[in-house]
Design an enzyme around this catalytic site. Structure first.
Site, PDB file in Angstrom:
ATOM      1  N   ASP A 221     -11.156  59.742  57.125  1.00 44.72           N
ATOM      2  CA  ASP A 221     -10.360  60.022  55.914  1.00 44.72           C
ATOM      3  C   ASP A 221     -10.752  61.371  55.306  1.00 44.72           C
ATOM      4  O   ASP A 221     -11.920  61.620  55.022  1.00 44.72           O
ATOM      5  CB  ASP A 221     -10.554  58.900  54.886  1.00 44.72           C
TER       6      ASP A 221
ATOM      7  N   CYS B 129     -27.244  47.995  55.404  1.00 43.39           N
ATOM      8  CA  CYS B 129     -27.106  48.180  56.846  1.00 43.39           C
ATOM      9  C   CYS B 129     -27.672  49.535  57.214  1.00 43.39           C
ATOM     10  O   CYS B 129     -28.036  50.321  56.343  1.00 43.39           O
ATOM     11  CB  CYS B 129     -25.625  48.100  57.231  1.00 43.39           C
TER      12      CYS B 129
ATOM     13  N   ASP C 118     -15.539  62.362  60.868  1.00 38.95           N
ATOM     14  CA  ASP C 118     -15.195  61.468  59.783  1.00 38.95           C
ATOM     15  C   ASP C 118     -13.673  61.319  59.831  1.00 38.95           C
ATOM     16  O   ASP C 118     -12.977  62.196  60.326  1.00 38.95           O
ATOM     17  CB  ASP C 118     -15.657  62.059  58.448  1.00 38.95           C
TER      18      ASP C 118
HETATM   19 MG   LIG Z   1     -14.045  61.430  54.378  1.00 37.36          MG
HETATM   20 ZN   LIG Z   2     -22.792  49.413  57.885  1.00 36.52          ZN
END
Ligand SMILES: [Mg+2]
Ligand SMILES: [Zn+2]
Length: 197
Positions: A19, A113, A17
């Site tokens: 951030d 999505c 990941d």
């Molecule tokens: Mg994060």
């Molecule tokens: Zn997406």
């Protein structure tokens, strides 16, 4: 006729990941001048790279759907991140971005999505693109939604305490390793590979 891909060995990856794991969580970060590595993050990426892992960023960026910034701004930030990593020889091998949000915003990205974490779409795409073996791979995240995506493809998961990762050991799923930050995650992953380090 043998497909060329079939000859390529499986690769190991660390799904990251962005951030709150690599850089300081700043809530819809999109300006380059606001980008700030978390302490030890570039060194952690170098350690993982040296250990033979692909570095694959998987990041939800619903700020695009919400109209806070453009997808091009996200790419621009990632070019900056790559530049900042040059002195560490720790280039990211792939960036996977989910610009969607099911409810907020308008336009083509305001949509349901299969890539928005906790769904594993971004990881599945990377697995196919790089011929990754998830069973030999890891995910490092600061939210349980990251962990859920990692578990869905069958890799081992680590939760960092930086970013939103303020979850207590009791509240975390049993099969998650909780570590202080990305550097601790890298050491834990490499230590598992080569006991004794
Ligand atoms: Mg994060
Ligand atoms: Zn997406």
């Amino acid at each position: 006729m043998i497909e060329v891909n079939a000859l390529k060995p499986f690769q190991r990856a660390v799904f990251l990941d962005r951030d709150g794991v690599i850089n300081v969580e700043k809530c819809y970060l999109h300006r380059i001048e606001d980008f700030e590595f978390l302490p030890g993050a570039p060194e952690a990426l170098r350690l993982l790279k040296e250990a033979g892992f692909l570095l694959v960023v998987v990041t939800n960026q619903s700020g695009v759907a919400r109209g806070y910034y453009t997808l091009e701004a996200v790419h621009e930030l990632h070019r900056h991140l790559q530049n900042e990593l040059k002195p560490y020889a720790a280039a990211i091998d792939g960036f996977y971005i989910c610009p969607h949000h099911p409810e907020h915003g308008s336009g083509k990205f305001a949509a349901d999505c299969s890539c928005r974490k906790p769904l594993p779409g971004m990881l599945e795409q990377a697995v196919a693109d790089f011929r990754i073996d998830p069973a030999q791979s890891y995910l490092v995240g600061d939210k349980l939604s990251d962990i859920e995506a990692g578990h869905a493809v069958g890799c081992r998961c680590l939760l960092v305490k930086t970013g939103y990762g303020d979850i207590s050991a009791e509240a975390a799923p049993k099969d998650v390793t909780i570590v202080d930050d990305l550097l601790a995650a890298a050491r834990s992953i490499i230590g598992e590979e080569t006991p004794g380090i």
